[in-house]
Design a protein around this motif. Structure first.
Motif, short mmCIF file in Angstrom:
data_model
loop_
_atom_site.label_atom_id
_atom_site.label_comp_id
_atom_site.label_asym_id
_atom_site.label_seq_id
_atom_site.Cartn_x
_atom_site.Cartn_y
_atom_site.Cartn_z
N ILE A 58 0.86 -1.19 0.00
CA ILE A 58 0.00 0.00 0.00
C ILE A 58 0.89 1.23 0.00
O ILE A 58 2.04 1.19 0.43
CB ILE A 58 -0.99 0.02 1.19
N SER A 59 0.34 2.36 -0.48
CA SER A 59 1.16 3.55 -0.66
C SER A 59 0.33 4.81 -0.53
O SER A 59 -0.86 4.84 -0.87
CB SER A 59 1.82 3.51 -2.05
N SER A 60 0.97 5.86 -0.07
CA SER A 60 0.44 7.21 -0.24
C SER A 60 0.19 7.45 -1.72
O SER A 60 0.89 6.92 -2.58
CB SER A 60 1.47 8.22 0.28
N ASP A 61 -0.83 8.26 -2.02
CA ASP A 61 -1.12 8.55 -3.43
C ASP A 61 -0.31 9.72 -3.98
O ASP A 61 -0.44 10.04 -5.17
CB ASP A 61 -2.62 8.79 -3.64
N ALA A 84 -4.99 8.20 0.13
CA ALA A 84 -4.71 9.59 0.51
C ALA A 84 -4.38 9.69 2.00
O ALA A 84 -3.64 10.58 2.42
CB ALA A 84 -5.90 10.48 0.17
N GLY A 85 -4.91 8.77 2.80
CA GLY A 85 -4.67 8.80 4.24
C GLY A 85 -3.24 8.51 4.63
O GLY A 85 -2.87 8.71 5.80
N LEU A 86 -2.41 8.07 3.70
CA LEU A 86 -1.00 7.82 3.97
C LEU A 86 -0.10 8.97 3.54
O LEU A 86 1.12 8.87 3.59
CB LEU A 86 -0.55 6.52 3.28
N GLN A 87 -0.72 10.08 3.13
CA GLN A 87 0.07 11.25 2.72
C GLN A 87 0.84 11.84 3.90
O GLN A 87 0.55 11.57 5.06
CB GLN A 87 -0.85 12.34 2.15
N GLU A 88 1.81 12.69 3.55
CA GLU A 88 2.58 13.40 4.57
C GLU A 88 1.70 14.41 5.29
O GLU A 88 0.64 14.81 4.80
CB GLU A 88 3.79 14.10 3.92
N THR A 89 2.14 14.81 6.47
CA THR A 89 1.44 15.81 7.28
C THR A 89 1.17 17.08 6.47
O THR A 89 2.08 17.65 5.86
CB THR A 89 2.31 16.19 8.49
N TYR A 90 -0.08 17.53 6.46
CA TYR A 90 -0.40 18.81 5.85
C TYR A 90 0.09 19.91 6.79
O TYR A 90 -0.27 19.94 7.97
CB TYR A 90 -1.90 18.94 5.60
N ALA A 91 0.92 20.80 6.28
CA ALA A 91 1.54 21.82 7.12
C ALA A 91 1.21 23.24 6.69
O ALA A 91 1.95 24.18 7.00
CB ALA A 91 3.05 21.62 7.17
N GLY A 92 0.11 23.45 5.98
CA GLY A 92 -0.37 24.79 5.69
C GLY A 92 0.69 25.72 5.14
O GLY A 92 1.35 25.44 4.13
N GLU A 93 0.90 26.82 5.84
CA GLU A 93 1.81 27.87 5.36
C GLU A 93 3.28 27.46 5.39
O GLU A 93 4.11 28.13 4.77
CB GLU A 93 1.63 29.14 6.21
N TRP A 94 3.60 26.38 6.07
CA TRP A 94 4.99 25.93 6.09
C TRP A 94 5.39 25.25 4.78
O TRP A 94 6.57 25.20 4.46
CB TRP A 94 5.21 24.92 7.23
N GLN A 95 4.43 24.74 4.06
CA GLN A 95 4.75 23.96 2.87
C GLN A 95 5.42 24.82 1.81
O GLN A 95 4.97 25.92 1.49
CB GLN A 95 3.50 23.27 2.32
N GLY A 96 6.50 24.31 1.26
CA GLY A 96 7.26 25.03 0.26
C GLY A 96 8.35 25.91 0.83
O GLY A 96 9.18 26.44 0.07
N ARG A 133 -5.58 9.18 10.82
CA ARG A 133 -6.01 8.86 9.44
C ARG A 133 -5.19 7.75 8.80
O ARG A 133 -5.67 7.07 7.89
CB ARG A 133 -5.98 10.11 8.56
N SER A 134 -3.96 7.57 9.25
CA SER A 134 -3.07 6.61 8.58
C SER A 134 -3.07 5.22 9.21
O SER A 134 -3.08 4.21 8.49
CB SER A 134 -1.64 7.15 8.55
N VAL A 135 -3.07 5.15 10.52
CA VAL A 135 -2.96 3.85 11.19
C VAL A 135 -4.13 2.92 10.87
O VAL A 135 -3.91 1.72 10.62
CB VAL A 135 -2.79 4.04 12.71
N PRO A 136 -5.39 3.38 10.83
CA PRO A 136 -6.47 2.46 10.46
C PRO A 136 -6.29 1.82 9.09
O PRO A 136 -6.67 0.65 8.89
CB PRO A 136 -7.72 3.35 10.52
#
Length: 215
Positions: A58-61, A84-96, A133-136
């Protein structure tokens, strides 16, 4: 892997290198592709992991994880299940932003995070919410394994840390005790009579600097 528990095994595999890893930019949920080096890393690691005869993959998308997983799928014939539940942490304004830019622009948040406090980095997700979101998804896949089966989970440095911490029963403030994963390296949990235990961490190469952890 010698000495593993008698039950199922989970291999948490971090994606290969991206250009933002090299620039120390916080990727989060931004969909950045692998570099040529990242593809080569995935191919090398896939040859090693194929030797484990995994049963499920299984993989993040996000494409950096999906492309990494595709290399193992090609060797094993397994279908990749993308989540999608395996994606990295959403970090809002920190991203980029680079690490230096985050320190300069969000000093209080950054310092609180460094102290181990629960922080919505850039207004994004808490680490505990990432685990929620990821562990289940992982446990649902584990339930599908044969006896002593092996699941490979292709994800991201920060998300893998939260999954390890949650499955090992640690409090969120303790999750940072896990050092970062290098690109295309992995950690392994085995399950026995006393529950999950850590069998390997940051395996797959000789020790090297971790580039772009939590990305």
């Amino acid at each position: 892997m010698n000495g593993r528990a008698g039950g199922p095994r989970i291999v948490f595999w971090r994606h290969g290198q991206t250009s933002w890893n090299l620039e120390s930019r916080f990727q989060g949920s931004t969909d950045i592709p692998l570099t040529e080096t990242g593809v080569a890393q995935a191919r090398r690691a896939a040859r090693l992991l194929a030797g484990l005869s995994p049963d499920l993959l299984i993989s993040s998308d996000l494409q950096r994880a999906a492309a990494t997983a595709a290399e193992l799928a090609r060797l094993t014939g397994l279908d990749v299940q993308h989540h999608a539940g395996l994606q990295e942490t959403y970090a809002g304004e920190w991203q980029g932003l680079t690490n230096d830019e985050i320190r300069a622009g969000f000093p209080e948040q950054y310092e609180a995070w460094g102290r181990g406090e629960a922080v919505r980095r850039g207004g994004g997700e808490l680490s505990s919410e990432v685990a929620d979101r990821s562990v289940p998804i992982v446990l649902e896949a584990v339930d599908k394994l044969p006896d002593r089966g092996t699941l490979v989970v292709v994800s991201h440095g920060g998300t893998i840390r939260t999954m390890l911490g949650r499955l090992l029963g640690l409090e969120p403030a303790q999750w940072e005790c896990f050092g970062g994963l290098s690109n295309c390296c992995w950690s392994v949990l085995g399950h026995g009579a006393r529950g999950w235990r850590l069998l390997e961490h940051n395996a797959g190469t000789l020790p090297q600097p971790v580039i772009g952890d939590d990305t």
